[in-house]
Write a protein that holds these residues in place. Structure first.
Motif, PDB file in Angstrom:
ATOM      1  N   GLU A  30      49.263 -12.562 -29.936  1.00 29.14           N
ATOM      2  CA  GLU A  30      48.826 -12.281 -28.568  1.00 29.14           C
ATOM      3  C   GLU A  30      49.999 -11.833 -27.695  1.00 29.14           C
ATOM      4  O   GLU A  30      49.891 -10.862 -26.933  1.00 29.14           O
ATOM      5  CB  GLU A  30      48.174 -13.531 -27.976  1.00 29.14           C
ATOM      6  CG  GLU A  30      46.867 -13.919 -28.645  1.00 29.14           C
ATOM      7  CD  GLU A  30      46.487 -15.360 -28.408  1.00 29.14           C
ATOM      8  OE1 GLU A  30      45.434 -15.774 -28.905  1.00 29.14           O
ATOM      9  OE2 GLU A  30      47.259 -16.091 -27.732  1.00 29.14           O
TER      10      GLU A  30
ATOM     11  N   VAL B 203      43.161 -12.589 -35.337  1.00 28.38           N
ATOM     12  CA  VAL B 203      43.722 -12.495 -33.989  1.00 28.38           C
ATOM     13  C   VAL B 203      43.331 -11.170 -33.348  1.00 28.38           C
ATOM     14  O   VAL B 203      42.998 -11.105 -32.153  1.00 28.38           O
ATOM     15  CB  VAL B 203      45.253 -12.641 -34.042  1.00 28.38           C
ATOM     16  CG1 VAL B 203      45.860 -12.453 -32.655  1.00 28.38           C
ATOM     17  CG2 VAL B 203      45.637 -14.000 -34.599  1.00 28.38           C
TER      18      VAL B 203
ATOM     19  N   VAL C 152      42.076 -12.836 -22.160  1.00 25.39           N
ATOM     20  CA  VAL C 152      43.282 -12.961 -22.985  1.00 25.39           C
ATOM     21  C   VAL C 152      44.224 -14.022 -22.425  1.00 25.39           C
ATOM     22  O   VAL C 152      44.818 -14.799 -23.179  1.00 25.39           O
ATOM     23  CB  VAL C 152      43.991 -11.598 -23.085  1.00 25.39           C
ATOM     24  CG1 VAL C 152      45.319 -11.733 -23.830  1.00 25.39           C
ATOM     25  CG2 VAL C 152      43.103 -10.582 -23.789  1.00 25.39           C
TER      26      VAL C 152
ATOM     27  N   LYS D 258      38.290 -10.816 -26.187  1.00 24.66           N
ATOM     28  CA  LYS D 258      38.743 -11.336 -24.894  1.00 24.66           C
ATOM     29  C   LYS D 258      39.163 -10.211 -23.944  1.00 24.66           C
ATOM     30  O   LYS D 258      39.083 -10.371 -22.718  1.00 24.66           O
ATOM     31  CB  LYS D 258      39.913 -12.299 -25.100  1.00 24.66           C
ATOM     32  CG  LYS D 258      39.607 -13.493 -25.986  1.00 24.66           C
ATOM     33  CD  LYS D 258      38.479 -14.337 -25.446  1.00 24.66           C
ATOM     34  CE  LYS D 258      38.248 -15.566 -26.318  1.00 24.66           C
ATOM     35  NZ  LYS D 258      37.103 -16.390 -25.838  1.00 24.66           N
TER      36      LYS D 258
ATOM     37  N   LYS E  24      48.610 -17.114 -33.950  1.00 29.10           N
ATOM     38  CA  LYS E  24      47.744 -16.521 -32.933  1.00 29.10           C
ATOM     39  C   LYS E  24      48.525 -16.230 -31.666  1.00 29.10           C
ATOM     40  O   LYS E  24      48.393 -15.153 -31.072  1.00 29.10           O
ATOM     41  CB  LYS E  24      46.584 -17.475 -32.647  1.00 29.10           C
ATOM     42  CG  LYS E  24      45.413 -16.818 -31.931  1.00 29.10           C
ATOM     43  CD  LYS E  24      44.259 -17.804 -31.830  1.00 29.10           C
ATOM     44  CE  LYS E  24      43.105 -17.191 -31.035  1.00 29.10           C
ATOM     45  NZ  LYS E  24      42.026 -18.177 -30.825  1.00 29.10           N
TER      46      LYS E  24
ATOM     47  N   LEU F  96      45.479 -17.344 -24.364  1.00 25.40           N
ATOM     48  CA  LEU F  96      46.891 -17.541 -24.658  1.00 25.40           C
ATOM     49  C   LEU F  96      47.353 -18.938 -24.261  1.00 25.40           C
ATOM     50  O   LEU F  96      48.046 -19.621 -25.025  1.00 25.40           O
ATOM     51  CB  LEU F  96      47.720 -16.484 -23.931  1.00 25.40           C
ATOM     52  CG  LEU F  96      49.234 -16.547 -24.089  1.00 25.40           C
ATOM     53  CD1 LEU F  96      49.618 -16.422 -25.556  1.00 25.40           C
ATOM     54  CD2 LEU F  96      49.901 -15.453 -23.267  1.00 25.40           C
TER      55      LEU F  96
ATOM     56  N   LEU G 131      41.313 -10.829 -29.876  1.00 23.28           N
ATOM     57  CA  LEU G 131      41.944 -10.133 -28.759  1.00 23.28           C
ATOM     58  C   LEU G 131      41.019  -9.060 -28.197  1.00 23.28           C
ATOM     59  O   LEU G 131      40.890  -8.904 -26.975  1.00 23.28           O
ATOM     60  CB  LEU G 131      43.259  -9.497 -29.209  1.00 23.28           C
ATOM     61  CG  LEU G 131      44.533 -10.315 -29.040  1.00 23.28           C
ATOM     62  CD1 LEU G 131      45.707  -9.577 -29.666  1.00 23.28           C
ATOM     63  CD2 LEU G 131      44.813 -10.608 -27.580  1.00 23.28           C
TER      64      LEU G 131
END
Length: 316
Positions: free
Chosen positions: A286, A87, A267, A94, A282, A271, A91
């Protein structure tokens, strides 16, 4: 000052702890089963149960929470159940879209809100000042999705100046194309946030104009505008710093919608996709990362306010 910073830091850690509990519990009450998603619609109940056991989803909730927090303390936000990717790594990848988008949006909001807010206050008795105030009221009420669609119709479809959607495959290896892809999304967020900031700056400036120190400076020979610029605006700036902290949070929230509208691989879009697929580890990683960022912004704003405003230090 050090004691204040340590107190605020303690509150930041407490806020993250509370947020982690709320995120973990709220995700567990959502309908759906990630084991069912992974196994597919043809899987038998026995196969789904075996998959849940292998993924650790059948463990008690407090055990799952303790495992997650243990990973967080080691700097690990978790691993995707669907793809097996980290993750944290995803992250960071992104964020290469979301962070520049947020910075561009904030820059546009500042360029609109601060100078035009001051001009609107100084020209409050003239047509230009009234027009700025009315325009800000109207823009602040515009839904972000509608604003984005209108910008696409005008600048992408009508004039053909900018791409309507998407992000280049090469990413920031092609900086010109990447920048052009973010212009319309940043304008969508920045114009609306700038209109909100304009209204606040106008109100704070009007309040500063009526203060005794501005009138005293004007009585000593300065024009009202010069007295405001030299004595009033520093105090307006203190209030603006606080509002900017809230607006940064608003920009992050707006990015979730805008990335969906403009199909940006950021992000926010990640999400939304992960919530739909029930990839709980995940999603919770986030959400906690975004929450932590917002709390850190508030922490920095509080420290900046205390450093800039001598009255707070004197009171302490």
């Amino acid at each position: 000052m050090i004691r204040y910073a340590l107190t605020r830091l303690g509150l930041l850690v407490l806020g993250l702890a509370v947020a982690s509990v709320l995120i973990f519990v709220s995700l567990r009450v959502l309908p759906g089963d990630v084991a069912q998603v992974i196994a597919g619609t043809q899987a038998t109940p026995e196969q789904i149960a075996a998959l849940r056991a292998s993924l650790g989803l059948d463990a008690p909730l407090w055990t799952q929470y303790a495992d997650w927090i243990g990973g967080l303390l080691r700097g690990d936000l978790g691993t995707s159940l669907l793809t097996g990717t980290s993750v944290s790594a995803e992250l960071i990848d992104k964020a290469r879209v979301t962070v520049p988008l947020s910075i561009m949006s904030l820059t546009i909001a500042l360029l609109i809100g601060i100078p035009f807010g001051v001009l609107s206050a100084l020209g409050r008795r003239r047509a230009a000042g009234a027009a700025l105030s009315v325009a800000a009221q109207a823009l602040a009420a515009v839904p972000v999705v509608w604003a984005g669609l209108m910008l696409v119709v005008v600048f992408a479809v009508g004039l053909g100046w900018l791409p309507p959607q998407g992000f280049p495959r090469a990413g920031w290896n092609d900086p010109a194309a990447a920048f052009r892809a973010l212009v319309l999304p940043a304008l969508t967020i920045g114009v609306i946030e700038g209109a909100m900031l304009l209204r606040f700056v106008r109100s704070a400036t009007l309040q500063a104009i009526g203060q005794d120190y501005v009138r005293t400076a004007a009585a000593k020979g300065l024009t009202r505008t010069r007295a405001l610029l030299s004595h009033g605006l520093p105090n307006v700036g203190l209030s603006v710093i606080t509002v900017l902290g809230l607006q940064i949070a608003g920009i992050i929230v707006g990015a979730v919608v805008i990335e969906q509208l403009f199909t940006l691989p950021g992000v926010g879009r990640m999400l939304v996709t992960d919530v739909a697929s029930r990839d709980l580890p995940k999603v919770q990683g986030e959400l906690l990362a975004v929450t932590g960022f917002v709390l850190i912004v508030g922490f920095v704003v509080d420290l900046a306010h205390r450093l800039i405003d001598p009255r707070q230090r004197e009171a302490e």
